[in-house]
Design a protein around this motif. Sequence first.
Motif, PDB file in Angstrom:
ATOM      1  N   VAL A 127       1.018  -1.019   0.040  1.00 43.18           N
ATOM      2  CA  VAL A 127      -0.137   0.134   0.008  1.00 43.18           C
ATOM      3  C   VAL A 127       0.928   1.281  -0.060  1.00 43.18           C
ATOM      4  CG1 VAL A 127      -1.690   1.356   1.283  1.00 43.18           C
ATOM      5  CG2 VAL A 127      -1.794  -1.222   1.123  1.00 43.18           C
ATOM      6  N   ILE A 128       1.176   1.965  -1.112  1.00 41.67           N
ATOM      7  CA  ILE A 128       1.731   3.180  -1.272  1.00 41.67           C
ATOM      8  C   ILE A 128       0.934   4.156  -0.542  1.00 41.67           C
ATOM      9  CG2 ILE A 128       2.945   4.649  -2.762  1.00 41.67           C
ATOM     10  CD1 ILE A 128       4.012   1.773  -2.845  1.00 41.67           C
ATOM     11  N   GLY A 132      12.875   7.186  -5.849  1.00 38.98           N
ATOM     12  CA  GLY A 132      12.876   5.719  -5.804  1.00 38.98           C
ATOM     13  C   GLY A 132      13.445   4.952  -4.512  1.00 38.98           C
ATOM     14  N   GLU A 133      14.040   5.720  -3.347  1.00 39.11           N
ATOM     15  CA  GLU A 133      14.387   5.254  -2.436  1.00 39.11           C
ATOM     16  C   GLU A 133      13.451   3.816  -1.665  1.00 39.11           C
ATOM     17  OE1 GLU A 133      16.142   6.265   2.022  1.00 39.11           O
ATOM     18  OE2 GLU A 133      15.442   7.888   0.809  1.00 39.11           O
ATOM     19  N   GLY A 134      14.044   2.818  -1.545  1.00 39.96           N
ATOM     20  CA  GLY A 134      13.299   1.592  -1.023  1.00 39.96           C
ATOM     21  C   GLY A 134      12.195   1.141  -1.690  1.00 39.96           C
ATOM     22  N   VAL A 183       0.048  -3.983  -5.902  1.00 41.77           N
ATOM     23  CA  VAL A 183       0.617  -2.680  -5.544  1.00 41.77           C
ATOM     24  C   VAL A 183      -0.668  -1.640  -5.727  1.00 41.77           C
ATOM     25  CG1 VAL A 183       1.920  -0.748  -6.067  1.00 41.77           C
ATOM     26  CG2 VAL A 183       2.906  -2.910  -6.263  1.00 41.77           C
ATOM     27  N   VAL A 184      -1.074  -1.203  -4.585  1.00 40.66           N
ATOM     28  CA  VAL A 184      -1.934  -0.015  -4.686  1.00 40.66           C
ATOM     29  C   VAL A 184      -1.564   1.281  -4.106  1.00 40.66           C
ATOM     30  CG1 VAL A 184      -3.043  -0.909  -2.387  1.00 40.66           C
ATOM     31  CG2 VAL A 184      -4.484   0.501  -3.817  1.00 40.66           C
ATOM     32  N   ASN A 211       8.022   5.930 -11.127  1.00 41.36           N
ATOM     33  CA  ASN A 211       8.991   4.782 -10.290  1.00 41.36           C
ATOM     34  C   ASN A 211       8.357   3.607  -9.991  1.00 41.36           C
ATOM     35  OD1 ASN A 211      11.191   6.405 -10.784  1.00 41.36           O
ATOM     36  ND2 ASN A 211      10.758   7.922  -8.914  1.00 41.36           N
ATOM     37  N   LEU A 212       7.222   3.890  -9.525  1.00 42.34           N
ATOM     38  CA  LEU A 212       6.297   2.725  -9.097  1.00 42.34           C
ATOM     39  C   LEU A 212       6.095   1.747 -10.431  1.00 42.34           C
ATOM     40  CD1 LEU A 212       3.890   4.626  -6.442  1.00 42.34           C
ATOM     41  CD2 LEU A 212       5.436   3.085  -5.839  1.00 42.34           C
ATOM     42  N   LEU A 213       5.598   2.200 -11.356  1.00 42.87           N
ATOM     43  CA  LEU A 213       5.330   1.147 -12.331  1.00 42.87           C
ATOM     44  C   LEU A 213       6.485   0.480 -12.668  1.00 42.87           C
ATOM     45  CD1 LEU A 213       2.755   3.573 -14.422  1.00 42.87           C
ATOM     46  CD2 LEU A 213       2.250   1.459 -13.312  1.00 42.87           C
TER      47      LEU A 213
END
Length: 251
Positions: free
Chosen positions: A5-6, A41-43, A54-55, A78-80
């Motif tokens: 969960v972002i 993009g860290e972590g 991923v949500v 970055n997430l994709l």
Amino acid sequence: MKIVVIGGSGLIGSKLVDNLGARGHEAVPASPKTGVNTLTGEGVAEALAGADVVVDVSNSPSFEAAAVLEFFETSTRNLLAAAAAAGVGHYAALSIVGCDRIPDSGYMRAKVAQEKLVVAAGIPYSVVHATQFFEFLQGIIDAATDGDTVHLAPVLIQPMAADDVAAEVAEVVVGAPANAVVEIAGPEQFRLDELGRSILASQQDPRSVVADPDARYFGATLGERSLVPADGARIAATGLDDWRARATRPR
């Protein structure tokens, strides 16, 4: 499933983590508080390793037009990229009912840009459009206040409780990817100016509300149905009175 969960430390994210955990899933909150920074993009790669879903329910720290666009575009790219590398099978993002109908709002344009990136990424996806939250109504009123007068456009609004947002998003993310937009909303429609009067009256707030067709909504012009879903939306259970009773109940 492992579901990352972002924005998992925020209003919706924390509720979503709890909801998914109660369903027996491994719900992992990811936010700057947990060492995950989607802008730098860290972590991110570490957080998404082994994830099934991923949500993204994160929000920009700034609502200024250029800053919010930079946040959602950079964060989403970055997430994709990390989701694709991790083999994530379902990517979901929380967005806003009507974001594509309010083009003079920098925030809404940024949400549309975010959605376009998700759709084009090639990962099975779901985009959840939620109506405004009851918890945000006070902010809407305050932003529309000039002195002792609140200028609100007499347009339709169909708000919902944050608890219901989290529950509906949970239903979407544990299911098969919709590869489409899923709209969610509260059970009642109001006129925005009438709802503003009701909120102020319940708080014994002396401000007066003016029904102003030219009133701006965080700088944007609203149409009659800018803030309400189309037919076929998933309708949550909690109405305004129930939400008020829950909000004032001793914990």
